[in-house]
Design a protein around this motif. Structure first.
Motif, PDB file in Angstrom:
ATOM      1  N   THR A 126      31.531   5.577 -45.819  1.00  0.00           N
ATOM      2  CA  THR A 126      30.690   4.709 -44.993  1.00  0.00           C
ATOM      3  C   THR A 126      31.538   3.735 -44.190  1.00  0.00           C
ATOM      4  O   THR A 126      31.303   3.506 -42.995  1.00  0.00           O
ATOM      5  N   THR A 169      21.939   8.235 -45.385  1.00  0.00           N
ATOM      6  CA  THR A 169      23.232   8.193 -44.693  1.00  0.00           C
ATOM      7  C   THR A 169      23.163   8.735 -43.268  1.00  0.00           C
ATOM      8  O   THR A 169      24.194   8.955 -42.642  1.00  0.00           O
ATOM      9  N   SER A 170      21.970   8.933 -42.749  1.00  0.00           N
ATOM     10  CA  SER A 170      21.819   9.666 -41.485  1.00  0.00           C
ATOM     11  C   SER A 170      22.480   8.984 -40.295  1.00  0.00           C
ATOM     12  O   SER A 170      22.828   9.642 -39.316  1.00  0.00           O
ATOM     13  N   ARG A 171      22.684   7.658 -40.339  1.00  0.00           N
ATOM     14  CA  ARG A 171      23.284   6.939 -39.214  1.00  0.00           C
ATOM     15  C   ARG A 171      24.706   6.467 -39.506  1.00  0.00           C
ATOM     16  O   ARG A 171      25.217   5.576 -38.832  1.00  0.00           O
ATOM     17  N   THR A 172      25.328   7.058 -40.504  1.00  0.00           N
ATOM     18  CA  THR A 172      26.636   6.571 -40.935  1.00  0.00           C
ATOM     19  C   THR A 172      27.801   7.476 -40.548  1.00  0.00           C
ATOM     20  O   THR A 172      28.952   7.134 -40.805  1.00  0.00           O
ATOM     21  N   GLY A 173      27.519   8.637 -39.977  1.00  0.00           N
ATOM     22  CA  GLY A 173      28.576   9.610 -39.706  1.00  0.00           C
ATOM     23  C   GLY A 173      28.846  10.531 -40.879  1.00  0.00           C
ATOM     24  O   GLY A 173      29.785  11.333 -40.848  1.00  0.00           O
ATOM     25  N   THR A 175      27.352  13.521 -43.482  1.00  0.00           N
ATOM     26  CA  THR A 175      26.313  14.524 -43.716  1.00  0.00           C
ATOM     27  C   THR A 175      26.301  14.898 -45.192  1.00  0.00           C
ATOM     28  O   THR A 175      27.338  14.857 -45.862  1.00  0.00           O
ATOM     29  N   SER A 240      25.349  17.684 -36.992  1.00  0.00           N
ATOM     30  CA  SER A 240      23.915  17.398 -36.959  1.00  0.00           C
ATOM     31  C   SER A 240      23.150  18.111 -38.075  1.00  0.00           C
ATOM     32  O   SER A 240      21.918  18.051 -38.126  1.00  0.00           O
TER      33      SER A 240
END
Length: 253
Positions: A126, A169-173, A175, A240
């Motif tokens: 993160t 974690t979708s906006r953290t880079g 997957t 993605s």
């Protein structure tokens, strides 16, 4: 070709079977690979044969030992970029003979063995804005099989965990995904064949047919096929793809 040069990967259960195939595949793609397992001899053999760069001995059900293994790996090659939680186990018994201890054992190794390593790497990922967390689950995480209720329950839990963490974690880079193999040509499946033969007096071919009947292609999955799916999920092209359960099972699901 996926180029993972400069990436540090950690693979649990990396001394044999699917884990070792994943480690080898990541090494060939240029990653620096640390494997974790309970059997030092198997880990050393993997390193000697070029399937990994380093190893740490740890039981993934023990969060403290996982942290120690992670610190050892980070001190050697830097932060973990790619975490593949592959370690697992399967227990077979009719449900009425599956006491709480079997369910606890299956949850410990198959679920906590994933969550422990995920928690160990997530903070650093993160902070750096990049990470791949991949759990090797099973088709048993998406459907039921008789006589492995505890295993199915644990693998379903892994898939649920993956879907939840992917949203967090979708906006953290980062997957978070699962790979779900069908019956795969590994030592674990060989042991299952031995149990079927002992309990039913079937020949090895008859026992094997009992397993491959679930796969519409009529065969066991090769570990390298599972590794190829993991490699893709580690790639930039899969940035993605998150919260998914990628099935490698010849059309079974």
């Amino acid at each position: 070709m996926t180029n993972l040069k400069g990436r540090h990967a950690l693979v649990t259960g990396g001394g044999r079977g699917i884990g070792r195939a994943i480690a080898s595949c990541l090494v060939k793609a240029g990653a620096t690979v640390t494997i974790v397992g309970r059997n030092p001899r198997q880990l050393e053999q993997a390193i000697m044969q070029g399937d990994a760069h380093a190893a740490a001995v740890a039981d993934v059900t023990d969060a403290q030992k996982v942290q120690s293994a992670l610190q050892e790996a980070v001190s050697r090659y830097g932060p973990i970029d790619l975490m593949i939680a592959n370690a697992g186990a399967a227990a077979s018994a009719p449900f009425m003979k599956s006491g709480p201890e079997i369910f606890r054992q299956m949850l410990d190794v198959n679920l906590l063995g994933v969550t422990n390593v995920a928690q160990a790497v997530l903070g650093s990922m993160t902070e750096r804005g990049f990470g791949r967390i991949i759990a090797v689950a099973s088709t048993a995480g998406l459907k039921g099989y008789p006589y492995v209720s505890a295993y199915c329950a644990a693998k379903h839990a892994v898939v649920g965990f993956v879907r939840a963490l992917a949203l967090e974690t979708s906006r953290t880079g980062i997957t978070v995904n699962a790979v779900c193999p069908g019956f795969t040509d590994t030592d674990l499946v060989a042991e299952s064949l031995e149990r079927i033969m002992a309990k039913t007096n079937r020949t090895r071919d008859e026992a094997l047919n009992e397993l491959v009947k679930h796969n519409p292609q009529g065969r066991l999955i090769d570990p390298s096929e599972v590794a190829a799916a993991v490699l893709w999920l580690c790639s930039e092209g899969a940035r993605s793809v998150t919260g998914q359960a990628i099935v490698v099972a010849g059309g079974e699901i």
